[in-house]
Structures are given as C-alpha cells and as structure tokens.
Design an enzyme around this catalytic site. Structure first.
Site, PDB file in Angstrom:
ATOM      1  N   VAL A 151       0.950  -0.968  -0.130  1.00 44.47           N
ATOM      2  CA  VAL A 151       0.075  -0.124  -0.037  1.00 44.47           C
ATOM      3  C   VAL A 151       0.963   1.201   0.035  1.00 44.47           C
ATOM      4  CG1 VAL A 151      -1.985   1.128   1.210  1.00 44.47           C
ATOM      5  CG2 VAL A 151      -1.824  -1.468   1.348  1.00 44.47           C
ATOM      6  N   PRO A 152       1.192   1.804  -1.247  1.00 45.19           N
ATOM      7  CA  PRO A 152       2.415   2.551  -1.413  1.00 45.19           C
ATOM      8  C   PRO A 152       2.184   3.907  -0.908  1.00 45.19           C
ATOM      9  CG  PRO A 152       1.342   2.245  -3.459  1.00 45.19           C
ATOM     10  CD  PRO A 152       0.635   1.561  -2.506  1.00 45.19           C
ATOM     11  N   CYS A 153       2.172   4.197   0.343  1.00 40.87           N
ATOM     12  CA  CYS A 153       2.223   5.337   1.162  1.00 40.87           C
ATOM     13  C   CYS A 153       3.361   6.305   0.930  1.00 40.87           C
ATOM     14  CB  CYS A 153       1.969   5.321   2.589  1.00 40.87           C
ATOM     15  SG  CYS A 153       3.310   4.302   3.400  1.00 40.87           S
ATOM     16  N   HIS A 154       4.343   5.667   0.421  1.00 37.22           N
ATOM     17  CA  HIS A 154       5.802   6.383  -0.016  1.00 37.22           C
ATOM     18  C   HIS A 154       5.270   7.349  -1.311  1.00 37.22           C
ATOM     19  CE1 HIS A 154       6.182   2.866  -2.520  1.00 37.22           C
ATOM     20  NE2 HIS A 154       6.767   3.628  -3.445  1.00 37.22           N
TER      21      HIS A 154
END
Length: 186
Positions: A151-154
């Site tokens: 879950v690419p919060c970056h």
C-alpha cells in the site's frame, strides 16, 4: 487481481487475545532489510524496512495482531524481489489486510491506485478520498498504513511537493520515488 481486505474499526476493543499465527520474512533490499508479516494464506498484515519483527508486529491493529509470529517463507517476498528488479506492478497483486475507520479505509484504497512515478500530494490524496479539506487526516492515513510498499504510502508528498515524513525514513522514501520515476519512464 489486487486483494485488499479493509475492515471498519470495531466499536469496542476486542474481547480476547487474537489466536492467529503469522509468518515473518526478512529479506535484503537495496534500501536495507525489509520484513513482511503475513497470514498463512499470504495476506500481508505489515511490512517495512526493518529487521525488528516485534516493532513491526506492534504496528498491526490490535484486533488483527497475531498472537504468534514465526519466521517462515512469505509469498509476498517474491513481489518485493520483482519490484526491486524493475517490475513496479508486482506489488499491486499482493493481498493486504488493515483495520480502520471509513476515512482510513478509503484512504488506503486510494493509496493503492497511485501510479508509480506519479506521486500525489496530501491535498490530492484528501481529494481522492472524497474530503478535500482533510489534508491532515490524509497524512494520518499514510502514517497508520501498516503494509508499506504494498500500500504505497511513500507515493504521497507534502502539499508543497517536498518529501515529508515516512515511517521508514526519508532516505528510503526518496530512493523508492527515484526508482519509480526512473522506471516509469521506460
């Protein structure tokens, strides 16, 4: 197909200790050790750039937190290897599970739709969640995201376009975004 199991937060604390078990897998990446905690069926509960399984386990919502975590083989590790080998889409097919309120659930779903190499700002994320005024809450969605990378919060930046915070360090975030920007052009 992406499998994202997101649960509303319970109205009250769970009445007992979870009896589930999970597996942990730590691997080396160009950005340092990366650990995945997953259910036996491969669903990722937490992941991040650390070798500290206990600290990573503590990030999992209490109602989902496994009672026991043992070292083992986790299928999501193949996706991490593929990602670092240049297949940015490999992480999209990994099943994840998180627990939170309606806003967070919508936020985590929105994070999974951000294309590699095209980060959003917190303001744009708030808009994608359906509440443009909730910029700080959008930042909180990222801060409470447990299955990092999958879950690419970056892929979310401050509203002014600068890097902002990241649970696993700004250097890791910068490296991920640089890799994605470079490979998205190919």
């Amino acid at each position: 197909m992406t499998s994202t199991t997101l649960h509303p937060a319970p109205a009250a604390s769970p009445s007992g200790t979870p009896t589930t078990t999970a597996l942990s897998h730590t691997m080396n990446t160009p950005d340092g050790p990366f650990t995945i905690i997953a259910r036996d069926n491969g669903t990722v509960l937490a992941s991040g750039w650390t070798a500290d399984v206990d600290a990573l386990t503590a990030r999992i919502a209490a109602v989902l937190r496994p009672a026991t975590v043992t070292a083992g083989s986790v299928s999501a590790a193949d996706a991490v290897t593929a990602y670092y080998d240049g297949d940015l889409a490999a992480i999209e097919n990994v099943a994840v599970e998180q627990r939170g309120g309606e806003f967070r659930l919508r936020g985590w779903t929105a994070l999974r739709s951000i294309a590699p190499g095209h980060p959003l700002t917190y303001r744009q994320l708030a808009d994608a969640i359906g509440n443009p005024a909730a910029v700080r809450a959008a930042a909180s969605v990222c801060a409470t995201n447990t299955p990092a990378l999958f879950v690419p919060c970056h892929r979310v930046l401050r509203t002014d376009g600068t890097m902002g915070g990241f649970a696993w360090g700004i250097d890791v975030k910068r490296s991920l975004l640089t890799r994605e920007a470079r490979l998205a052009l190919v």
